[in-house]
Design a protein around this motif. Structure first.
Motif, PDB file in Angstrom:
ATOM      1  N   MET A 296       0.810  -1.219   0.000  1.00  0.00           N
ATOM      2  CA  MET A 296       0.000   0.000   0.000  1.00  0.00           C
ATOM      3  C   MET A 296       0.846   1.274   0.000  1.00  0.00           C
ATOM      4  SD  MET A 296      -3.327  -0.691   0.106  1.00  0.00           S
ATOM      5  CE  MET A 296      -3.987   0.821   0.797  1.00  0.00           C
ATOM      6  N   ALA A 297       1.994   1.237   0.665  1.00  0.00           N
ATOM      7  CA  ALA A 297       2.773   2.460   0.878  1.00  0.00           C
ATOM      8  C   ALA A 297       3.812   2.645  -0.215  1.00  0.00           C
ATOM      9  CB  ALA A 297       3.451   2.413   2.241  1.00  0.00           C
ATOM     10  N   PRO A 298       3.811   3.779  -0.907  1.00  0.00           N
ATOM     11  CA  PRO A 298       4.858   4.029  -1.903  1.00  0.00           C
ATOM     12  C   PRO A 298       6.213   4.340  -1.280  1.00  0.00           C
ATOM     13  CG  PRO A 298       3.393   5.918  -1.738  1.00  0.00           C
ATOM     14  CD  PRO A 298       2.796   4.850  -0.876  1.00  0.00           C
ATOM     15  N   ILE A 299       6.228   4.647   0.031  1.00  0.00           N
ATOM     16  CA  ILE A 299       7.472   4.983   0.735  1.00  0.00           C
ATOM     17  C   ILE A 299       7.517   4.162   2.026  1.00  0.00           C
ATOM     18  CG2 ILE A 299       8.864   6.814   1.776  1.00  0.00           C
ATOM     19  CD1 ILE A 299       6.986   8.808   0.238  1.00  0.00           C
ATOM     20  N   THR A 300       8.644   3.517   2.277  1.00  0.00           N
ATOM     21  CA  THR A 300       8.828   2.788   3.535  1.00  0.00           C
ATOM     22  C   THR A 300      10.111   3.240   4.201  1.00  0.00           C
ATOM     23  OG1 THR A 300       7.618   0.802   2.841  1.00  0.00           O
ATOM     24  CG2 THR A 300       9.258   0.536   4.599  1.00  0.00           C
ATOM     25  N   PHE A 301       9.984   3.678   5.462  1.00  0.00           N
ATOM     26  CA  PHE A 301      11.170   3.907   6.277  1.00  0.00           C
ATOM     27  C   PHE A 301      11.454   2.631   7.052  1.00  0.00           C
ATOM     28  CE2 PHE A 301      12.790   5.187  10.556  1.00  0.00           C
ATOM     29  CZ  PHE A 301      14.094   5.418  10.155  1.00  0.00           C
ATOM     30  N   MET A 302      12.602   2.005   6.776  1.00  0.00           N
ATOM     31  CA  MET A 302      12.998   0.801   7.491  1.00  0.00           C
ATOM     32  C   MET A 302      13.639   1.239   8.805  1.00  0.00           C
ATOM     33  SD  MET A 302      11.956  -1.615   5.531  1.00  0.00           S
ATOM     34  CE  MET A 302      12.590  -2.918   6.575  1.00  0.00           C
ATOM     35  N   ALA A 303      12.839   1.154   9.870  1.00  0.00           N
ATOM     36  CA  ALA A 303      13.302   1.609  11.174  1.00  0.00           C
ATOM     37  C   ALA A 303      14.251   0.570  11.779  1.00  0.00           C
ATOM     38  CB  ALA A 303      12.107   1.880  12.082  1.00  0.00           C
ATOM     39  N   GLY A 304      14.557   0.747  13.048  1.00  0.00           N
ATOM     40  CA  GLY A 304      15.624  -0.050  13.625  1.00  0.00           C
ATOM     41  C   GLY A 304      16.963   0.341  13.036  1.00  0.00           C
ATOM     42  N   SER A 305      17.047   1.590  12.557  1.00  0.00           N
ATOM     43  CA  SER A 305      18.259   2.061  11.875  1.00  0.00           C
ATOM     44  C   SER A 305      18.631   3.486  12.249  1.00  0.00           C
ATOM     45  CB  SER A 305      18.065   1.982  10.356  1.00  0.00           C
ATOM     46  OG  SER A 305      17.016   2.849   9.929  1.00  0.00           O
ATOM     47  N   LEU A 306      17.788   4.159  13.020  1.00  0.00           N
ATOM     48  CA  LEU A 306      18.006   5.579  13.296  1.00  0.00           C
ATOM     49  C   LEU A 306      18.711   5.796  14.637  1.00  0.00           C
ATOM     50  CD1 LEU A 306      17.361   8.108  11.665  1.00  0.00           C
ATOM     51  CD2 LEU A 306      15.233   8.345  12.957  1.00  0.00           C
ATOM     52  N   ALA A 307      18.358   4.987  15.631  1.00  0.00           N
ATOM     53  CA  ALA A 307      18.924   5.171  16.969  1.00  0.00           C
ATOM     54  C   ALA A 307      20.303   4.529  17.069  1.00  0.00           C
ATOM     55  CB  ALA A 307      17.985   4.568  18.015  1.00  0.00           C
ATOM     56  N   GLY A 308      21.151   5.091  17.926  1.00  0.00           N
ATOM     57  CA  GLY A 308      22.460   4.512  18.155  1.00  0.00           C
ATOM     58  C   GLY A 308      22.353   3.098  18.690  1.00  0.00           C
ATOM     59  N   GLY A 309      23.221   2.217  18.213  1.00  0.00           N
ATOM     60  CA  GLY A 309      23.186   0.825  18.633  1.00  0.00           C
ATOM     61  C   GLY A 309      22.290  -0.055  17.799  1.00  0.00           C
ATOM     62  N   ALA A 310      21.477   0.533  16.924  1.00  0.00           N
ATOM     63  CA  ALA A 310      20.621  -0.256  16.049  1.00  0.00           C
ATOM     64  C   ALA A 310      21.457  -0.887  14.940  1.00  0.00           C
ATOM     65  CB  ALA A 310      19.513   0.607  15.456  1.00  0.00           C
ATOM     66  N   THR A 311      20.930  -1.943  14.324  1.00  0.00           N
ATOM     67  CA  THR A 311      21.672  -2.636  13.262  1.00  0.00           C
ATOM     68  C   THR A 311      20.861  -2.834  11.995  1.00  0.00           C
ATOM     69  OG1 THR A 311      21.062  -4.775  14.243  1.00  0.00           O
ATOM     70  CG2 THR A 311      23.195  -3.836  14.884  1.00  0.00           C
ATOM     71  N   GLY A 312      19.603  -2.361  11.966  1.00  0.00           N
ATOM     72  CA  GLY A 312      18.828  -2.397  10.733  1.00  0.00           C
ATOM     73  C   GLY A 312      18.023  -3.666  10.527  1.00  0.00           C
ATOM     74  N   HIS A 313      17.139  -3.611   9.528  1.00  0.00           N
ATOM     75  CA  HIS A 313      16.333  -4.748   9.103  1.00  0.00           C
ATOM     76  C   HIS A 313      16.496  -4.924   7.589  1.00  0.00           C
ATOM     77  CE1 HIS A 313      14.035  -5.545  12.821  1.00  0.00           C
ATOM     78  NE2 HIS A 313      14.212  -4.262  13.042  1.00  0.00           N
ATOM     79  N   ALA A 314      16.295  -6.136   7.116  1.00  0.00           N
ATOM     80  CA  ALA A 314      16.453  -6.423   5.693  1.00  0.00           C
ATOM     81  C   ALA A 314      15.442  -5.620   4.874  1.00  0.00           C
ATOM     82  CB  ALA A 314      16.275  -7.916   5.434  1.00  0.00           C
ATOM     83  N   PRO A 315      15.890  -4.928   3.813  1.00  0.00           N
ATOM     84  CA  PRO A 315      15.004  -4.048   3.063  1.00  0.00           C
ATOM     85  C   PRO A 315      14.386  -4.671   1.817  1.00  0.00           C
ATOM     86  CG  PRO A 315      17.261  -3.622   2.411  1.00  0.00           C
ATOM     87  CD  PRO A 315      17.314  -4.746   3.422  1.00  0.00           C
ATOM     88  N   PHE A 316      14.777  -5.900   1.456  1.00  0.00           N
ATOM     89  CA  PHE A 316      14.409  -6.407   0.140  1.00  0.00           C
ATOM     90  C   PHE A 316      12.913  -6.658  -0.019  1.00  0.00           C
ATOM     91  CE2 PHE A 316      18.931  -8.146  -0.509  1.00  0.00           C
ATOM     92  CZ  PHE A 316      19.311  -6.981  -1.159  1.00  0.00           C
ATOM     93  N   ALA A 317      12.226  -7.060   1.044  1.00  0.00           N
ATOM     94  CA  ALA A 317      10.793  -7.314   0.913  1.00  0.00           C
ATOM     95  C   ALA A 317      10.046  -6.044   0.534  1.00  0.00           C
ATOM     96  CB  ALA A 317      10.237  -7.904   2.208  1.00  0.00           C
ATOM     97  N   ALA A 318      10.389  -4.929   1.177  1.00  0.00           N
ATOM     98  CA  ALA A 318       9.746  -3.654   0.841  1.00  0.00           C
ATOM     99  C   ALA A 318      10.031  -3.274  -0.601  1.00  0.00           C
ATOM    100  CB  ALA A 318      10.220  -2.557   1.791  1.00  0.00           C
ATOM    101  N   ALA A 319      11.300  -3.399  -1.013  1.00  0.00           N
ATOM    102  CA  ALA A 319      11.661  -3.039  -2.386  1.00  0.00           C
ATOM    103  C   ALA A 319      10.978  -3.939  -3.393  1.00  0.00           C
ATOM    104  CB  ALA A 319      13.178  -3.101  -2.551  1.00  0.00           C
ATOM    105  N   ALA A 320      10.867  -5.227  -3.078  1.00  0.00           N
ATOM    106  CA  ALA A 320      10.257  -6.169  -4.013  1.00  0.00           C
ATOM    107  C   ALA A 320       8.774  -5.893  -4.215  1.00  0.00           C
ATOM    108  CB  ALA A 320      10.456  -7.603  -3.525  1.00  0.00           C
ATOM    109  N   LEU A 321       8.134  -5.281  -3.221  1.00  0.00           N
ATOM    110  CA  LEU A 321       6.698  -5.022  -3.306  1.00  0.00           C
ATOM    111  C   LEU A 321       6.390  -3.589  -3.724  1.00  0.00           C
ATOM    112  CD1 LEU A 321       5.501  -7.093  -0.236  1.00  0.00           C
ATOM    113  CD2 LEU A 321       5.151  -7.600  -2.661  1.00  0.00           C
TER     114      LEU A 321
END
Length: 408
Positions: A296-321
């Motif tokens: 549904m969303a044309p834009i996705t912010f992959m959180a778990g990436s902004l705060a110090g100590g975070a390590t991110g989440h895999a982005p491919f599912a959002a990009a694929a959809l």
């Protein structure tokens, strides 16, 4: 195969190194065993995907995935659990091969371990090297390092490079061109999270054509900056709706408090709250609904990436959809995936609430988000041919080995 001078010297010197203490390995399963080695977190994810597809076609095959020090093994991985391989000491190598007795090795990337690779090949393990990049190779042919690298590379019956440049560099090192194939990067395949058509229809009706963006896997430390970014974006897009999905369902209460403190009017998606024009924030406390929101969303912010100590989440599912991807600076666990998308202009980095708001406003223009989404789709699908080819190659090599073993 006789040892080269460089490899012989390396092996002699490696006897002098300390042998690390390692936990006992799990039992070896019966039947053929494919050993896959990952030299980065993204290659680990790609191998897990490739292994699952391979086992679907060849259920009798067992998988062993080993990783080097760059790959976290503390995560609650499902079968197969990655096994760390940190030592190239001759005794550790012999113990590893005596226990596992792999039929085929698929090594990805560089960080070659000369003792492990050469002894595995000498014992009859079928050797395949994939996703080799130019940066994984020495640039010059002369010297100790190259004399060590080339004998390792010659142990592989097939070498699939990630670029034409890497293939050219291999030939300069003297590796036979008959064993070299130039491909693109090996990436994790994407099985997008499912979403029933009925759910898509219901969401489209409930949102009444509102422009929206998604914040997925929000951490509590990110509530304030993401909500502040949304407030700033609302000054330019007054109908804009933020769909916020916290990383843990138990954090929904803290998110609603943060929304109240930010002066945002919110609704609870699973609570059945009406989503009128006055609603600025939609809270969804179930990450299993991300299949719906990525679509549904044309834009996705992959959180778990902004705060110090975070390590991110895999982005491919959002990009694929079809969603343009935004991400913060702390993405260590998936740095290669984000770099790949960013290089293709399918993802964009933000640093704080201000730059996040700017990116959301700019990408609210449909043509901008659509261009990023198309680039993301191209990036995701370009490695599908490599995965398909590797599966066919492995199947063929296993068939040949089984035929040889039957004749022996």
């Amino acid at each position: 195969m006789p040892l080269s001078l460089g490899l012989a010297m390396y092996r002699a010197l490696s006897w002098r190194t300390a042998q690390p203490v390692q936990d006992p390995p799990p039992p070896r399963p019966r039947g053929p065993l494919i050993w896959m080695h990952a030299t980065s977190p993204e290659r680990h994810l790609a191998l897990r995907d490739l292994g699952a597809r391979l086992r679907a076609q060849r259920p009798e095959v067992n998988l062993l995935i080993t990783v080097n020090a760059s790959v976290p093994v503390a995560a609650p991985w499902r079968d197969p659990v990655p096994v760390p391989v940190m030592s190239d000491h001759p005794l550790a190598v012999r113990a590893f091969l005596d226990h596992w007795k792999p039929d085929l090795c698929l090594w990805t990337g560089g960080d070659l371990m000369p003792n492990l690779i050469s002894l595995a090949a000498d014992r009859g393990t079928v050797m395949v090297l994939a996703d080799l990049e130019a940066r994984d190779l020495p640039r010059r042919r002369a010297g100790w390092l190259t004399d060590l690298t080339r004998p390792c590379l010659e142990r592989f019956g097939a070498i699939l490079t990630a670029s034409d440049a890497a293939a050219t560099q291999l030939r300069r090192l003297g590796v036979s061109g008959a064993r070299i194939e130039a491909h693109s990067r090996l990436l994790m395949g994407v099985s997008p999270p499912p979403c029933p058509d009925t759910a898509l229809t219901a969401a489209a009706q409930a949102l009444s054509g509102r422009p929206l963006w998604l914040a997925a896997y929000l951490q509590p430390e990110e509530f304030a900056p993401v909500l502040a970014a949304h407030r700033d974006a609302l000054r330019f897009q007054h109908r804009l709706l933020l769909v916020a999905v916290p990383a843990e369902p138990g954090e929904t209460g803290a998110l609603t408090e943060a929304a109240g403190a930010a002066g945002l009017r919110f609704a609870d998606w699973h609570g059945g709250d009406p989503i009128g024009e006055e609603v600025q924030l939609l809270i969804c406390d179930d990450s299993s609904d991300l299949g719906l929101w990525y679509r549904m969303a044309p834009i996705t912010f992959m959180a778990g990436s902004l705060a110090g100590g975070a390590t991110g989440h895999a982005p491919f599912a959002a990009a694929a959809l079809g969603s343009a991807v935004l991400y913060g600076p702390n993405i260590a666990d998936h740095a290669e995936a984000y770099a790949r998308l960013a290089q293709a202009r399918a993802a964009r980095a933000v640093q704080d609430a201000e730059t996040l708001a700017q990116a959301v406003v700019q990408l609210s223009a449909p043509d901008h988000a659509a261009a990023m989404a198309l680039a993301g789709w191209d990036t995701i699908t370009e490695s599908a041919a490599v995965t398909d080819h590797l599966i066919e190659l492995i199947q063929d090599l296993l068939d040949r080995k089984e035929a040889r073993d039957a004749r022996a």
